[in-house]
Write a protein that holds these residues in place. Structure first.
Motif, PDB file in Angstrom:
ATOM      1  N   GLU A  67       6.368  -8.589 -16.725  1.00 17.97           N
ATOM      2  CA  GLU A  67       6.231  -7.411 -17.574  1.00 17.97           C
ATOM      3  C   GLU A  67       5.063  -7.613 -18.544  1.00 17.97           C
ATOM      4  O   GLU A  67       4.917  -8.690 -19.125  1.00 17.97           O
ATOM      5  CB  GLU A  67       7.528  -7.144 -18.360  1.00 17.97           C
ATOM      6  N   GLU A  73       5.032   1.304 -27.095  1.00 18.48           N
ATOM      7  CA  GLU A  73       5.732   1.904 -25.953  1.00 18.48           C
ATOM      8  C   GLU A  73       7.042   1.160 -25.711  1.00 18.48           C
ATOM      9  O   GLU A  73       7.115  -0.058 -25.898  1.00 18.48           O
ATOM     10  CB  GLU A  73       4.877   1.808 -24.677  1.00 18.48           C
ATOM     11  N   VAL A  75       8.450   0.987 -22.781  1.00 24.14           N
ATOM     12  CA  VAL A  75       8.452   0.468 -21.407  1.00 24.14           C
ATOM     13  C   VAL A  75       7.108  -0.190 -21.134  1.00 24.14           C
ATOM     14  O   VAL A  75       6.054   0.340 -21.487  1.00 24.14           O
ATOM     15  CB  VAL A  75       8.710   1.650 -20.445  1.00 24.14           C
ATOM     16  N   ILE A  77       4.117  -2.198 -18.609  1.00 23.42           N
ATOM     17  CA  ILE A  77       3.284  -1.745 -17.489  1.00 23.42           C
ATOM     18  C   ILE A  77       3.999  -1.895 -16.149  1.00 23.42           C
ATOM     19  O   ILE A  77       3.961  -0.997 -15.302  1.00 23.42           O
ATOM     20  CB  ILE A  77       1.976  -2.584 -17.435  1.00 23.42           C
ATOM     21  N   ARG A  80       6.770   0.670 -15.844  1.00 29.00           N
ATOM     22  CA  ARG A  80       6.172   2.004 -15.672  1.00 29.00           C
ATOM     23  C   ARG A  80       5.685   2.198 -14.234  1.00 29.00           C
ATOM     24  O   ARG A  80       5.980   3.213 -13.593  1.00 29.00           O
ATOM     25  CB  ARG A  80       4.999   2.151 -16.646  1.00 29.00           C
ATOM     26  N   ASP A  81       4.980   1.198 -13.709  1.00 24.43           N
ATOM     27  CA  ASP A  81       4.461   1.325 -12.346  1.00 24.43           C
ATOM     28  C   ASP A  81       5.573   1.355 -11.296  1.00 24.43           C
ATOM     29  O   ASP A  81       5.503   2.118 -10.327  1.00 24.43           O
ATOM     30  CB  ASP A  81       3.493   0.171 -12.049  1.00 24.43           C
ATOM     31  N   ASN A  83       8.627   2.368 -11.822  1.00 22.37           N
ATOM     32  CA  ASN A  83       9.256   3.685 -11.953  1.00 22.37           C
ATOM     33  C   ASN A  83       8.510   4.724 -11.115  1.00 22.37           C
ATOM     34  O   ASN A  83       9.115   5.475 -10.347  1.00 22.37           O
ATOM     35  CB  ASN A  83       9.250   4.136 -13.419  1.00 22.37           C
ATOM     36  N   THR A  84       7.193   4.763 -11.288  1.00 19.15           N
ATOM     37  CA  THR A  84       6.374   5.766 -10.597  1.00 19.15           C
ATOM     38  C   THR A  84       6.415   5.589  -9.085  1.00 19.15           C
ATOM     39  O   THR A  84       6.577   6.547  -8.325  1.00 19.15           O
ATOM     40  CB  THR A  84       4.901   5.644 -11.063  1.00 19.15           C
ATOM     41  N   THR A  88      11.850   5.914  -9.492  1.00 19.39           N
ATOM     42  CA  THR A  88      12.054   7.357  -9.667  1.00 19.39           C
ATOM     43  C   THR A  88      12.153   8.088  -8.322  1.00 19.39           C
ATOM     44  O   THR A  88      13.150   8.779  -8.072  1.00 19.39           O
ATOM     45  CB  THR A  88      10.969   7.951 -10.577  1.00 19.39           C
TER      46      THR A  88
END
Lengths: 236, 236, 236, 236
Positions: A67, A73, A75, A77, A80-81, A83-84, A88
């Motif tokens: 991480e 933030e 969350v 990087i 986040r990646d 998740n995208t 998700t």
């Protein structure tokens, strides 16, 4: 080590997706770690619709293995990646995603061991031999889960900032499972594609095992699969 | 890693014998490697009567993992010692003992892989961190099965001659499974006893992973058990 | 199936103890079930001193697989016998013993599955082919965990009362893991000794698979070891 | 048992193909059995291009689990159908296909055990609860590899003739791995699709275990996955 060479990126992705999916089809809790980065993008596109809304995969838990926290933030990087790219679109419930962050990292190994250890890890291979946050100069083979200073090596700051929207978001350190923690996983799969990865693949397979090329140690794992496309295998 | 600390040499030997024996009780071929040296002497005394004349253990095959050839002798030092300590008192049939020697070593890994790989290895730990023939300066982490020159390090000649009846018996090289070959084994067990081993045990568990202390790499194995007596564990 | 025939009761017990102990030496939670009855008496005598006060065996959890409740007593016959033979001399902590009783039985399978299932079960073999509480006429192959009426068969009442101090202590039912629950275990070991068991052993190995000889179904398990002494094997 | 319910035949086939393929990606010999019949047609269409010309799958060996010999033909019905559906489009080398026939059946179990046993079996489920050649009235739970007379049950002759071009081709018997041989496999996967299979699926999951519904015994296997489409699961 099992070496699988596929024709192209699509075929490599299909095989990696097949292997990852199949490890989930178990009648017991399965603990896995999956990599962010650009290599697995297509793997997750293939996997997501096969995972989404499948209650029979509620036995699968995801443990992030690195991480990069971002100032201001909630969350980082990696999360986040992921998740995208996967969490998700695959609609993975938050209860089955175990983040690695400033709050959790000191107790993460204990947490992992208490549920039987990691069963499976999908890894990328960097041009410089890095995997997870194990960059040259950042970690040593005996490390479990560690923080790495954002100034650990001369170019570290620059490399980290590239991931951020604005340089001021740079955190003092990032987090990663180190080599010892990764090697404790029951099964490792490494993927690599494209001509630009060919030198790293060659070095991985034929070079000496040394901290300066971090992935070199992974070839000592007794249950390792390396999946390449023909371009990444072109120097073998 | 599973750490087992027993009261004394006898208890350590009993637990190591139990673990080794139990791995043999399978309904399929089992491939194991066992160490020579002084540490396992009592282990084999316990095991031999439980193995002798047991046709239900005909599924077990023994692969020697190192050998010091002796000029003018058909059998090397490792095989001679294993014969004395275990193969003869346990009456193991010669068809189930696979030697490592000048004739076999280049094809030994292939032979091992063709029967499914090694299932189990019992190892000792040297004062200098050596295991099998992986002495400091002799091998590197990426080595599979190799020859090591009898002059590889300043004190190698002297160390080898100590094993021989007469110095003229010294061969040009000895043979060993290297770190990569050992790590490919499905399960590793290391035994160590006595106060004199305590510093090596401490170094093994807490030191960095480096070729200069060869055993250090073994702590990266995902299925490793370390069995000590209290004296060997006294510096932890 | 792995068939192991040992010379006598002592050798059979030693081998069963070795196998059971070795399954405990893991770097993760291990869930086992062990049988009461007279056959394993010596197995537990051998095991107890090797288990007592060994903190490295804190990973082992014990799940009782049957129970005969006793009116007016907090503890049933099986728990009482296991306490006497093993749990007390081996000083097993109560937190690692999971009883099967009137309060727990409906949720016991769920409890077992939530911790990864049973890894290992040590079973006896009755003259009539029974194992656990699976007596002829008491359970069917598809049963998981069930209660069996104390009047389920003509001689059931008499058989149960033999276990009690006084007939008035007879409970309405006893509890047992049924064949389906037992078969879900990853590894089964059956022990039998003595001439009187020889006919049951022969029937087990050569007879048809039918509810009337309950153990017959266990020979369908893909990971089964049968340990006999020569007398029990004398009709094979 | 792991129960997987997919939306439709396509999704069921995709999941079964994923699971079967993934079991092949190993760094050791893998022994599998796959079913003929109409259910797996799409599974093999998905698999064939992912298997064809992949030298990294040369570790996979195929063992036929049943065969209906045909008078005057070298190849039986099962082999013919598997050739058409999978072996030919996937270009599997003949050295890696082990037929079951009049010449081989008496030694087939020994052959299978000598290479470590079957790792994986893909099975269909018949309307009458049959799997492989285990038809009601044809085999018993304790059977390993057997011949079944073409007149074993009143309707057997008619059922067998339906598979033939001409009635004169009827052989005296067919061959099948019996329940005991199938249960010895390390992992079983059963597929079923369509409304017409719904009653058999319900009976499989909720009915008693008895020779009259042969598949009933398979729910005792400790490593079983059942993959259905929603129609086949509609009576659950």
């Amino acid at each position: 080590m099992k070496l699988i060479i596929e024709k192209d990126y699509e075929a490599m992705s299909q095989t990696a997706a097949t292997l990852t999916l199949a490890r989930m089809y178990q009648n017991r809790r399965v603990n896995i770690s999956i990599t962010a980065g650009s290599t697995p993008k297509r793997v997750y596109e293939i996997m997501a619709p096969q995972v989404k809304d499948k209650s029979y995969l509620d036995n699968v838990y995801y443990y992030n293995f690195d991480e990069i926290p971002v100032k201001g933030e909630k969350v980082g990087i990696t999360m986040r990646d992921l998740n995208t790219m996967y969490f998700t679109p695959a609609a993975i419930s938050r209860e089955r995603i175990v983040p690695l962050n400033e709050q959790t990292y000191t107790t993460q190994m204990e947490r992992i061991r208490s549920v039987g250890g990691l069963d499976f890890m999908l890894l990328g291979l960097g041009f410089d031999g890095h995997y997870c946050g194990n960059l040259p100069g950042a970690t040593h083979f005996e490390d479990e889960i560690v923080t790495v200073s954002s100034y650990a090596t001369p170019d570290m700051e620059k490399r980290l900032i590239k991931n951020l929207d604005r340089p001021e978001q740079l955190f003092d350190f990032y987090l990663t499972m180190g080599p010892k923690a990764v090697m404790e996983t029951k099964e490792l799969v490494i993927i690599a594609n494209g001509k630009r990865k060919a030198p790293a693949v060659k070095e991985f397979l034929t070079g000496t095992i040394r901290n300066e090329f971090p992935a070199s140690v992974l070839k000592l794992h007794p249950n390792l699969t390396l999946i390449l496309d023909e371009e990444a295998a072109s120097l073998l």
